[in-house]
Design an enzyme around this catalytic site. Structure first.
Site, PDB file in Angstrom:
ATOM      1  N   GLU A 115      11.737  17.033  83.073  1.00 57.63           N
ATOM      2  CA  GLU A 115      10.728  16.128  83.698  1.00 57.63           C
ATOM      3  C   GLU A 115       9.877  15.645  83.536  1.00 57.63           C
ATOM      4  O   GLU A 115       9.036  14.411  84.300  1.00 57.63           O
ATOM      5  CB  GLU A 115      10.176  17.386  84.674  1.00 57.63           C
ATOM      6  CG  GLU A 115      11.221  18.645  85.598  1.00 57.63           C
ATOM      7  CD  GLU A 115      11.895  19.849  85.044  1.00 57.63           C
ATOM      8  OE1 GLU A 115      11.669  19.434  83.275  1.00 57.63           O
ATOM      9  OE2 GLU A 115      12.304  20.507  85.240  1.00 57.63           O
TER      10      GLU A 115
ATOM     11  N   ALA B 201      35.658  33.914  59.542  1.00 57.26           N
ATOM     12  CA  ALA B 201      35.797  32.934  60.917  1.00 57.26           C
ATOM     13  C   ALA B 201      36.682  34.687  61.166  1.00 57.26           C
ATOM     14  O   ALA B 201      36.627  34.418  62.426  1.00 57.26           O
ATOM     15  CB  ALA B 201      36.678  32.181  60.514  1.00 57.26           C
TER      16      ALA B 201
HETATM   17  C1  AOF Z   1      12.067  23.074  82.293  1.00 61.55           C
HETATM   18  N1  AOF Z   1      12.218  21.804  81.363  1.00 61.55           N
HETATM   19  O1  AOF Z   1      13.093  20.414  79.497  1.00 61.55           O
HETATM   20  C2  AOF Z   1      13.172  22.890  79.778  1.00 61.55           C
HETATM   21  C3  AOF Z   1      12.785  23.945  80.660  1.00 61.55           C
HETATM   22  O2  AOF Z   1       8.162  28.035  76.433  1.00 61.55           O
HETATM   23  P1  AOF Z   1       8.317  26.902  77.367  1.00 61.55           P
HETATM   24  O3  AOF Z   1       6.651  26.506  78.060  1.00 61.55           O
HETATM   25  O4  AOF Z   1       7.471  25.455  76.784  1.00 61.55           O
HETATM   26  O5  AOF Z   1       9.662  27.504  78.705  1.00 61.55           O
HETATM   27  C4  AOF Z   1      10.503  27.633  77.574  1.00 61.55           C
HETATM   28  C5  AOF Z   1      11.191  27.486  79.412  1.00 61.55           C
HETATM   29  O6  AOF Z   1      10.970  26.313  79.834  1.00 61.55           O
HETATM   30  C6  AOF Z   1      12.851  28.123  78.546  1.00 61.55           C
HETATM   31  O7  AOF Z   1      12.969  29.981  77.830  1.00 61.55           O
HETATM   32  C7  AOF Z   1      13.730  27.715  79.511  1.00 61.55           C
HETATM   33  O8  AOF Z   1      13.695  28.337  80.828  1.00 61.55           O
HETATM   34  C8  AOF Z   1      12.832  25.888  80.317  1.00 61.55           C
HETATM   35  N2  AOF Z   1      12.614  25.135  79.852  1.00 61.55           N
HETATM   36  N3  AOF Z   1      12.189  24.118  81.920  1.00 61.55           N
HETATM   37  O9  AOF Z   1      11.601  23.235  83.493  1.00 61.55           O
HETATM   38  C9  AOF Z   1      12.859  21.718  80.594  1.00 61.55           C
HETATM   39  N4  AOF Z   1      13.951  22.568  78.454  1.00 61.55           N
HETATM   40 ZN    ZN Z   2       9.647  22.963  82.476  1.00 63.17          ZN
END
Ligand code: AOF
Ligand code: ZN
Length: 354
Positions: A55, A285
């Site tokens: 985002e 496998a």
């Molecule tokens: C989003 N957008 O592009 C992604 C998300 O440790 P952080 O702050 O990077 O958060 C990781 C968590 O955020 C991840 O485990 C998942 O739940 C979410 N990933 N969320 O809004 C993103 N990659």
């Molecule tokens: Zn996020």
């Protein structure tokens, strides 16, 4: 040019798929931002290494033009401060009117973004192209459910399922296009797994290489399942062109002095690995199938017959037709002169033994 909701989300799913293998331990999320009139003003995916989130990448590209617009995201925007501030806050600050989400975030600490956005007066729609988005993010979603990486077992065989001839020769069963395709797929995983038998027999490098032979910038971790530590010091798989982990039974004790594969996968997950690409051989496998640990099969089948020689799969613990591991075919594609079949177990991983 303005685009409709499904078109925008399809683009977000394509962005998500393009980041496979690059964003672990985070999911590869795709995001497309439309302005108030419905024109694309920003897009992106989770950055390599997992941050910034999709985002933020797409909203940064959109700038002021996001105001009054719509964001399409393949995963529910995070509502927590982890490595980065919440994406919910970024969407609110950008002034979007509407957020369309494909898949809910099942990761409890980050979940709740949809409700949080609604509480801020933003319209939220859930479920657009959910199946497509879940497929693109399947490795990460599987990890949240199971605590283990998603396992893809890839093999190349003749039409009669042989991976080597009776005299042991095996070069090359499939053609150059299929071999290039393997490198492309290997790059969508973050880990490559091979048995010590394959290392001793073929001395493979297991790196990701471009068609001209040059190595890719990002290399998956190479893991050798090697119960008794037989990987030679000068094996190519140990060379410095990619990281390597030799998993022994001393570190991962299992039954019969073998490596505990489920335990090894749990260990790799704890190390941030989300997608394991199994490259052989038949014994490894078979052990993975027997333990119910194979989530996806990618078979490259060459239009050739051998009639004798090594079978692609051994010792899977299946002795009667009623216990065959039935697969659901996701895709059949022609790759050069060969055929690629992608399929997944019909019934979610259940041990084949007992
Ligand atoms: C989003 N957008 O592009 C992604 C998300 O440790 P952080 O702050 O990077 O958060 C990781 C968590 O955020 C991840 O485990 C998942 O739940 C979410 N990933 N969320 O809004 C993103 N990659
Ligand atoms: Zn996020």
């Amino acid at each position: 040019m303005t685009i409709d909701d499904p078109t925008a989300m399809r683009r977000a799913v394509a962005l998500s798929a393009a980041g496979a293998g690059a964003t672990y331990p985070n999911p590869s999320v795709g995001c497309v931002v439309l302005d108030a009139a419905g024109a694309v003003v920003g897009e992106g995916r989770t950055a390599d290494g997992g941050r910034p989130h999709a985002e933020v990448v797409a909203l940064t590209a959109a700038g002021d033009r996001a105001h009054g617009g719509t964001a399409f995201v393949t995963l529910e925007p995070c509502n927590h401060t982890g490595g980065t501030p919440p994406c919910v806050d970024a969407l609110v600050a950008a002034g979007v009117d509407r957020v369309v989400v494909a898949v809910r975030d099942p990761h409890a600490p980050a979940a709740g973004g949809a409700d949080a956005l609604r509480a801020k007066g933003i319209e939220v729609e859930l479920g657009l192209l959910a199946a497509e988005a879940a497929y693109a993010q399947r490795a990460w979603l599987h990890g949240i459910r199971t605590g283990r990486p998603y396992v893809t077992w890839k093999f190349a065989a003749t039409l009669d399922g042989r991976t080597a001839a009776a005299d042991g020769t095996s070069r090359w069963i499939t053609g150059p296009d299929a071999r290039a395709d393997v490198h492309r797929l290997r790059a969508t995983a973050d880990t490559v797994l091979a048995g010590v038998g394959t290392v001793l027999a073929d001395d493979p490098r297991l790196t990701v290489r471009h068609p001209d032979g040059t190595p890719a910038a990002r290399q998956p971790l190479r893991v050798v399942v090697d119960s008794r530590g037989r990987t030679p010091a000068d094996a190519r798989v140990r060379a410095g062109d990619a990281p390597t982990y030799v998993a022994t039974a001393a570190a991962h004790p299992g039954a019969d002095g073998r490596v505990d594969l489920a335990g090894l996968l749990t260990h790799l997950y704890a190390e941030g690995r989300r997608h394991v690409f199994v490259e052989g051989g038949a014994t490894l496998a078979g052990a993975l199938v027997a333990a119910g640990l194979v989530d996806e099969v990618v078979a490259y089948l060459a239009p050739a017959l051998l009639g004798a020689g090594t079978a692609a799969l051994a010792g899977a613990g299946i002795t009667t037709i009623g216990r065959a591991l039935r697969l659901d075919v996701r895709e059949v594609a022609q790759v050069g002169t060969d055929v690629r079949i992608t399929a997944s177990p019909l019934i979610a991983a259940a041990p084949r033994e007992a």
